[in-house]
Scaffold this active site. Structure first.
Site, PDB file in Angstrom:
ATOM      1  N   ASP A   1       0.667  -0.895  -0.055  1.00  0.00           N
ATOM      2  CA  ASP A   1       0.162  -0.106   0.113  1.00  0.00           C
ATOM      3  C   ASP A   1       1.108   1.234  -0.259  1.00  0.00           C
ATOM      4  O   ASP A   1       1.811   1.241   0.439  1.00  0.00           O
ATOM      5  CB  ASP A   1      -0.721  -0.360   1.232  1.00  0.00           C
ATOM      6  CG  ASP A   1      -1.367  -1.112   1.595  1.00  0.00           C
ATOM      7  OD1 ASP A   1      -2.406  -1.242   0.673  1.00  0.00           O
ATOM      8  OD2 ASP A   1      -1.518  -1.790   2.504  1.00  0.00           O
TER       9      ASP A   1
ATOM     10  N   ASP B   1       3.967   7.676  14.805  1.00  0.00           N
ATOM     11  CA  ASP B   1       4.050   6.887  16.200  1.00  0.00           C
ATOM     12  C   ASP B   1       5.533   6.462  16.447  1.00  0.00           C
ATOM     13  O   ASP B   1       5.960   6.669  17.440  1.00  0.00           O
ATOM     14  CB  ASP B   1       3.331   5.567  16.777  1.00  0.00           C
ATOM     15  CG  ASP B   1       2.924   5.283  15.090  1.00  0.00           C
ATOM     16  OD1 ASP B   1       3.676   5.150  14.094  1.00  0.00           O
ATOM     17  OD2 ASP B   1       2.187   4.305  15.019  1.00  0.00           O
TER      18      ASP B   1
ATOM     19  N   ASP C   1       0.569   5.732   0.560  1.00  0.00           N
ATOM     20  CA  ASP C   1       0.053   6.083   1.416  1.00  0.00           C
ATOM     21  C   ASP C   1       0.791   7.905   0.893  1.00  0.00           C
ATOM     22  O   ASP C   1       2.007   7.371   0.758  1.00  0.00           O
ATOM     23  CB  ASP C   1       0.168   6.300   3.187  1.00  0.00           C
ATOM     24  CG  ASP C   1      -1.157   5.653   3.141  1.00  0.00           C
ATOM     25  OD1 ASP C   1      -1.919   5.211   2.301  1.00  0.00           O
ATOM     26  OD2 ASP C   1      -0.607   4.261   4.686  1.00  0.00           O
TER      27      ASP C   1
END
Length: 516
Positions: A76, A176, A78
């Site tokens: 994926d 994070d 992003d």
């Protein structure tokens, strides 16, 4: 001007510590990061190019950059940008704004199963208790929910609002882990790193940005993400930094404040990203085997059982092969033990099999799944998988023809195949259904004819049992024991019947009657 004013207010409130937390921008060229451009998705690069041509900043971001640095092709991609969701949407023909708490844009390419989604998010501000009063936010959705919120975080430090746009360095600070907080420009082939992500990637270290305990309080779900990334990257030799792992157990009580639907989604990510068994191992290793989510507790508890372990292994295999996986199938495997126990208990009470199975399923939904997803499509799919199982045993009439046409037949069959693998049903039965499902109409008719003939042969070969009416054995006197010395019984002579005559039987032959 507004951003500068906000930054001054933040610095005055925190003594300049907020800017330190945002790190220092470092740019690394191709010779430093070694990313292979051939591994970059063309559509993701196209989204970046379109945004930059419109005058915005745009980068590939997150786990995709981490995987590229490790020489892996990301599944994926992003994109992060300083354009707002509305501005992104205007640039693409098929773009959709989704989410309420996290508003992002899905840019869609292709159709059907071959479609691809590039997720585009706007740079977000880093917000904590010290800066909450200085941030008014710019949310454009869910106004009813947000109207009463005066703070971006609550008293415990949990983030309540996250649609507060910011700069790239703020966006990096609110992510994070360091290895997930890097930005890659596929045109300039430059990696932007604020928190030593490249160094940690080379050291194979999963490290939280900032103070881990504080970051977990901001969003307790980060504890689950630590488990997931730890499991995913363990195969590559990564380890969780001790300081990052130490507060994880203390975070468990905070998860009670997280919406159940979000915890359910995070549980599915743990189990359906191709590292289910590794995730279970991480949960046990980190002391999180219980307490995150009740249904996840059941998964961890039963992960070593042959049937559940086979289901977890099968899920990991399918993800690794790029095949789709359904949460309904995996959860149906995990909870089958409960369904089977309830069903057998009802059958022992002489209840009809199918209503008994339905009642057992309802009982499991009430006890294990609740209202999160058990009453929606996921629950309907699980129910259908379970209800198919007794129908596989009935191979007569039109049942096989109708069953194989069911929309969820494949899931029900795969479930039965796993049951055969662990010895719960016969391999012969699973093989027969496998062949039947792949055959054409003529072959199916031949299989049914052969099956009927085989069943008839089995009936003929079975020993015939004569039924004795109840009470017969008790009423009959016992046969005397044979005695070799006893005198054999005299054979009784059978009397011959007289031939029929006029008016009665004919007289026996004898002397002629006396003459008068």
């Amino acid at each position: 001007m507004i951003k500068q004013l906000i930054h001054k207010l933040i610095d005055s409130a925190t003594g300049g510590n907020a800017r330190k937390r945002r790190g220092k921008r470092v740019e690394i060229g191709p010779e430093g990061h070694g990313i292979n451009p051939a591994l970059v998705d063309e559509r993701a690069a196209g989204v970046v190019r379109t945004l930059k041509e419109a005058g915005y900043e745009a980068y590939i971001v997150g786990g995709a950059v981490r995987d590229l640095l490790l020489g892996l092709k990301p599944k994926d991609f992003d994109v992060a940008t300083n354009a707002t969701p509305e501005q992104v949407k205007q640039l693409f023909r098929r773009a959709f704004i989704i989410g309420r708490r996290f508003r992002i844009v899905h840019v869609v390419f292709g159709r059907g199963r071959e479609h691809e989604v590039i997720e585009v998010s706007t740079f977000r501000a880093y917000v904590d208790n010290a800066t909450a009063e200085a941030i008014r936010g710019n949310e454009r959705t869910a106004k009813g929910q947000l109207a009463g919120m005066k703070h971006a975080v609550d008293a415990s430090g949990r983030v309540l609002r996250d649609n507060v746009w910011g700069s790239q360095d703020e966006d990096a600070a609110r992510r994070d882990f360091t290895v997930n907080a890097m930005y890659y420009d596929p045109q300039a082939r430059v990696v932007v790193d604020y928190h030593g992500g490249i160094a940690d990637a080379h050291k194979k270290l999963l490290r939280m940005i900032g103070d881990p305990a504080t970051r977990y309080r901001e969003d307790p779900v980060r504890a689950i993400r630590a488990v997931r990334f730890g499991a995913k990257l363990a195969a590559l030799g990564f380890r969780i930094e001790p300081k990052t792992a130490r507060p994880l157990v203390e975070v468990l009580p905070l998860l009670a404040e997280v919406p159940q639907s979000r915890l359910f989604d995070e549980m599915l990510k743990l189990l359906q990203t191709g590292h289910a068994l590794a995730s279970v191992e991480q949960l046990r290793k980190l002391g999180l085997a219980r307490g995150i989510y009740p249904l996840l507790d059941v998964v961890v508890e039963r992960a070593d059982q042959p049937f559940v372990k086979a289901a977890l292994q099968d899920t990991d295999r399918r993800v690794g092969e790029g095949k789709p996986v359904a949460p309904s199938f995996l959860l149906a495997c995990v909870l089958w033990q409960d369904v089977l126990a309830g069903w057998n208990a009802r059958l022992a009470r002489q209840e009809h099999p199918f209503p008994a199975l339905q009642d057992a399923i309802d009982e499991v939904f009430d006890a294990r799944v609740g209202d999160v997803s058990g009453r929606g499509k996921l629950g309907a799919d699980m129910r259908e998988i379970w209800m198919m199982q007794p129908r596989f045993e009935k191979r007569s009439g039109q049942t096989p023809f109708s069953l194989v046409e069911q929309p969820r037949f494949r899931a029900g069959f795969d479930f039965m195949r796993l049951r055969a693998d662990v010895g719960e049903v016969s391999e012969e039965l699973a093989d027969w259904w496998q062949q039947f499902s792949l055959a054409d109409d003529g072959e199916r008719e031949s299989m049914m004819t052969e099956l009927r003939a085989e069943q008839q042969r089995s009936k003929r070969q079975a020993p015939r049992v004569h039924r004795v009416p109840a009470g017969t054995l008790e009423a009959a006197p016992p046969a005397p024991a044979p005695d070799a010395a006893a005198t054999p019984a005299k054979k009784r002579r059978r009397r011959r019947r007289k031939p029929a005559g006029a008016g009665g039987s004919a007289p026996e032959a004898g002397p002629p009657p006396a003459q008068p």
